[in-house]
Design a protein around this motif. Structure first.
Motif, PDB file in Angstrom:
ATOM      1  N   LEU A  33       0.832  -1.207   0.000  1.00  0.00           N
ATOM      2  CA  LEU A  33       0.000   0.000   0.000  1.00  0.00           C
ATOM      3  C   LEU A  33       0.863   1.252   0.000  1.00  0.00           C
ATOM      4  O   LEU A  33       0.569   2.226  -0.707  1.00  0.00           O
ATOM      5  CB  LEU A  33      -0.917  -0.015   1.227  1.00  0.00           C
ATOM      6  CG  LEU A  33      -2.090   0.971   1.249  1.00  0.00           C
ATOM      7  CD1 LEU A  33      -3.008   0.728   0.062  1.00  0.00           C
ATOM      8  CD2 LEU A  33      -2.854   0.840   2.554  1.00  0.00           C
ATOM      9  N   ILE A  34       1.937   1.226   0.769  1.00  0.00           N
ATOM     10  CA  ILE A  34       2.846   2.379   0.796  1.00  0.00           C
ATOM     11  C   ILE A  34       3.484   2.583  -0.568  1.00  0.00           C
ATOM     12  O   ILE A  34       3.506   3.696  -1.109  1.00  0.00           O
ATOM     13  CB  ILE A  34       3.939   2.178   1.869  1.00  0.00           C
ATOM     14  CG1 ILE A  34       3.327   2.272   3.268  1.00  0.00           C
ATOM     15  CG2 ILE A  34       5.052   3.224   1.721  1.00  0.00           C
ATOM     16  CD1 ILE A  34       4.300   1.929   4.379  1.00  0.00           C
ATOM     17  N   LEU A  35       4.012   1.521  -1.146  1.00  0.00           N
ATOM     18  CA  LEU A  35       4.695   1.640  -2.440  1.00  0.00           C
ATOM     19  C   LEU A  35       3.744   2.086  -3.540  1.00  0.00           C
ATOM     20  O   LEU A  35       4.124   2.865  -4.426  1.00  0.00           O
ATOM     21  CB  LEU A  35       5.350   0.303  -2.811  1.00  0.00           C
ATOM     22  CG  LEU A  35       6.465  -0.167  -1.864  1.00  0.00           C
ATOM     23  CD1 LEU A  35       6.957  -1.544  -2.280  1.00  0.00           C
ATOM     24  CD2 LEU A  35       7.623   0.823  -1.836  1.00  0.00           C
ATOM     25  N   SER A  36       2.505   1.616  -3.492  1.00  0.00           N
ATOM     26  CA  SER A  36       1.551   1.970  -4.543  1.00  0.00           C
ATOM     27  C   SER A  36       1.041   3.398  -4.396  1.00  0.00           C
ATOM     28  O   SER A  36       0.403   3.921  -5.318  1.00  0.00           O
ATOM     29  CB  SER A  36       0.362   0.999  -4.537  1.00  0.00           C
ATOM     30  OG  SER A  36      -0.381   1.107  -3.339  1.00  0.00           O
TER      31      SER A  36
ATOM     32  N   THR B  23       1.234   8.149   6.004  1.00  0.00           N
ATOM     33  CA  THR B  23       0.387   7.734   7.124  1.00  0.00           C
ATOM     34  C   THR B  23      -1.080   7.759   6.732  1.00  0.00           C
ATOM     35  O   THR B  23      -1.844   6.841   7.045  1.00  0.00           O
ATOM     36  CB  THR B  23       0.614   8.660   8.337  1.00  0.00           C
ATOM     37  OG1 THR B  23       1.986   8.601   8.727  1.00  0.00           O
ATOM     38  CG2 THR B  23      -0.253   8.243   9.512  1.00  0.00           C
ATOM     39  N   SER B  24      -1.473   8.814   6.012  1.00  0.00           N
ATOM     40  CA  SER B  24      -2.862   8.935   5.574  1.00  0.00           C
ATOM     41  C   SER B  24      -3.247   7.813   4.615  1.00  0.00           C
ATOM     42  O   SER B  24      -4.326   7.224   4.740  1.00  0.00           O
ATOM     43  CB  SER B  24      -3.068  10.296   4.898  1.00  0.00           C
ATOM     44  OG  SER B  24      -4.385  10.413   4.412  1.00  0.00           O
ATOM     45  N   SER B  25      -2.360   7.495   3.679  1.00  0.00           N
ATOM     46  CA  SER B  25      -2.663   6.428   2.718  1.00  0.00           C
ATOM     47  C   SER B  25      -2.697   5.068   3.390  1.00  0.00           C
ATOM     48  O   SER B  25      -3.438   4.176   2.971  1.00  0.00           O
ATOM     49  CB  SER B  25      -1.638   6.423   1.585  1.00  0.00           C
ATOM     50  OG  SER B  25      -0.361   6.050   2.065  1.00  0.00           O
TER      51      SER B  25
ATOM     52  N   THR C 184       8.210   2.538   6.832  1.00  0.00           N
ATOM     53  CA  THR C 184       9.118   3.256   5.926  1.00  0.00           C
ATOM     54  C   THR C 184      10.568   2.946   6.259  1.00  0.00           C
ATOM     55  O   THR C 184      11.409   2.851   5.363  1.00  0.00           O
ATOM     56  CB  THR C 184       8.883   4.776   5.993  1.00  0.00           C
ATOM     57  OG1 THR C 184       9.062   5.241   7.340  1.00  0.00           O
ATOM     58  CG2 THR C 184       7.481   5.131   5.511  1.00  0.00           C
ATOM     59  N   LYS C 185      10.868   2.768   7.542  1.00  0.00           N
ATOM     60  CA  LYS C 185      12.235   2.431   7.948  1.00  0.00           C
ATOM     61  C   LYS C 185      12.640   1.074   7.369  1.00  0.00           C
ATOM     62  O   LYS C 185      13.742   0.903   6.827  1.00  0.00           O
ATOM     63  CB  LYS C 185      12.348   2.409   9.472  1.00  0.00           C
ATOM     64  CG  LYS C 185      13.750   2.142  10.015  1.00  0.00           C
ATOM     65  CD  LYS C 185      13.759   2.285  11.533  1.00  0.00           C
ATOM     66  CE  LYS C 185      15.178   2.105  12.085  1.00  0.00           C
ATOM     67  NZ  LYS C 185      15.684   0.741  11.896  1.00  0.00           N
ATOM     68  N   ALA C 186      11.743   0.093   7.460  1.00  0.00           N
ATOM     69  CA  ALA C 186      12.035  -1.240   6.920  1.00  0.00           C
ATOM     70  C   ALA C 186      12.180  -1.195   5.398  1.00  0.00           C
ATOM     71  O   ALA C 186      13.057  -1.842   4.828  1.00  0.00           O
ATOM     72  CB  ALA C 186      10.933  -2.216   7.325  1.00  0.00           C
ATOM     73  N   LEU C 187      11.345  -0.407   4.733  1.00  0.00           N
ATOM     74  CA  LEU C 187      11.422  -0.302   3.271  1.00  0.00           C
ATOM     75  C   LEU C 187      12.695   0.415   2.843  1.00  0.00           C
ATOM     76  O   LEU C 187      13.286   0.084   1.806  1.00  0.00           O
ATOM     77  CB  LEU C 187      10.184   0.419   2.731  1.00  0.00           C
ATOM     78  CG  LEU C 187       8.871  -0.365   2.826  1.00  0.00           C
ATOM     79  CD1 LEU C 187       7.677   0.526   2.505  1.00  0.00           C
ATOM     80  CD2 LEU C 187       8.895  -1.571   1.886  1.00  0.00           C
ATOM     81  N   ARG C 188      13.150   1.374   3.639  1.00  0.00           N
ATOM     82  CA  ARG C 188      14.421   2.049   3.330  1.00  0.00           C
ATOM     83  C   ARG C 188      15.591   1.077   3.472  1.00  0.00           C
ATOM     84  O   ARG C 188      16.512   1.073   2.648  1.00  0.00           O
ATOM     85  CB  ARG C 188      14.623   3.242   4.257  1.00  0.00           C
ATOM     86  CG  ARG C 188      13.727   4.428   3.967  1.00  0.00           C
ATOM     87  CD  ARG C 188      13.908   5.517   5.005  1.00  0.00           C
ATOM     88  NE  ARG C 188      15.263   6.057   4.979  1.00  0.00           N
ATOM     89  CZ  ARG C 188      15.751   6.865   5.928  1.00  0.00           C
ATOM     90  NH1 ARG C 188      14.998   7.203   6.974  1.00  0.00           N
ATOM     91  NH2 ARG C 188      16.981   7.333   5.839  1.00  0.00           N
ATOM     92  N   GLU C 189      15.547   0.234   4.479  1.00  0.00           N
ATOM     93  CA  GLU C 189      16.620  -0.742   4.685  1.00  0.00           C
ATOM     94  C   GLU C 189      16.685  -1.747   3.543  1.00  0.00           C
ATOM     95  O   GLU C 189      17.739  -2.322   3.267  1.00  0.00           O
ATOM     96  CB  GLU C 189      16.411  -1.461   6.019  1.00  0.00           C
ATOM     97  CG  GLU C 189      16.645  -0.564   7.236  1.00  0.00           C
ATOM     98  CD  GLU C 189      16.254  -1.228   8.536  1.00  0.00           C
ATOM     99  OE1 GLU C 189      15.662  -2.329   8.490  1.00  0.00           O
ATOM    100  OE2 GLU C 189      16.525  -0.647   9.608  1.00  0.00           O
ATOM    101  N   SER C 190      15.560  -1.954   2.856  1.00  0.00           N
ATOM    102  CA  SER C 190      15.511  -2.869   1.716  1.00  0.00           C
ATOM    103  C   SER C 190      15.725  -2.151   0.387  1.00  0.00           C
ATOM    104  O   SER C 190      15.577  -2.748  -0.674  1.00  0.00           O
ATOM    105  CB  SER C 190      14.154  -3.588   1.682  1.00  0.00           C
ATOM    106  OG  SER C 190      13.928  -4.311   2.871  1.00  0.00           O
TER     107      SER C 190
END
Length: 259
Positions: A29-32, A47-49, A61-67
């Protein structure tokens, strides 16, 4: 006793799997949420999305940045898609060559008709948008998000897949056709004319779609999407003819690619 114990074991397994599924869904959902028109987002927007607390959004977002799936600009305090997305995008395009082949034709069609042009593929149970070209000059422009899942029987693109895919590849289609005479007639018409038109009454959007084939195999649907004021009704308008002509050209090149 063994039979009585089995449901407890299965429920336990489902309970363990649920958080993992939710994690994947939230990450997706964040990426889309990032689009061509919105390539950068703040934490508040993410956060809203996501529909969660800011702390939860920050954790994701922290986990997605690490990846390397997200980047963060400290100066602007904005997130954007990370470099790993480019690798995934290249892999996706390699698996669906129709995206690259159709691209120049879609761009040319946008210049010719000045309307949004959309490409979708079949994803097991419905049509999914994989490319959008909407760089039109119109004041009112219809924008479609890449990754959008379209109605199987209500959208013009969905009906193209229902018309040309083997019935067993479209879950529930046989039942829908038996229960809906209008849908059955519409699918027969699409097969005859190689084009589908749809005008939802709820939002003033009109779309027309045509099939893209590799040989005799349907691989995608291309559609023109606009307002009811800018896209004429029916399948015999100049826009519909331009779409059909473009679809034939793409299908011809797809056939050459296959050989």
């Amino acid at each position: 006793m063994g039979d009585a114990a089995r449901p407890v074991h299965e429920d336990s397994a489902d309970a363990k799997a649920a958080p993992a599924i939710q994690t994947v869904q939230r990450a997706a959902l964040i990426l889309s949420a990032f689009t061509v028109s919105r390539p950068q987002l703040s934490l508040n927007e993410i956060t809203s999305s996501l529909g969660t607390s800011k702390a939860t959004a920050h954790r994701y977002t922290k986990a997605l940045r690490e990846s390397n799936l997200l980047r963060y600009d400290d100066r602007e305090a904005l997130y954007s898609l990370g470099p790993q997305i480019l690798t995934l995008s290249a892999a996706a395009r390699a698996g669906m060559p129709v995206i690259g082949i159709a691209g120049p034709y879609m761009q040319r069609l946008v210049r010719e008709i000045d309307e949004t042009v959309v490409l979708s593929v079949w994803d097991g149970d419905t049509a999914v948008v994989v490319r959008v070209d909407d760089n039109t000059d119109r004041i009112i422009r219809v924008s479609v998000r890449t990754g959008s899942r379209l109605s199987r029987t209500e959208s013009a693109q969905g009906r193209v897949f229902c018309a040309f895919l083997p019935e067993e590849e479209v879950p529930g289609l046989a039942e829908d056709v038996r229960a809906n005479a209008e849908l059955r007639r519409e699918l027969e018409k699409i097969r005859r004319n190689n084009i589908s038109a749809n005008t939802p009454s709820v939002n003033g959007v009109r779309s027309i779609a045509a099939p893209l084939f590799r040989g005799n195999t349907l691989v995608a649907a291309m559609a023109i999407v606009g307002t009811t004021a800018s896209v004429p009704e029916g399948t015999r308008s100049p826009l519909a003819e331009a779409l059909k002509r473009t679809a034939v050209e793409v299908s011809t090149e797809l056939g050459r690619e296959a050989r």
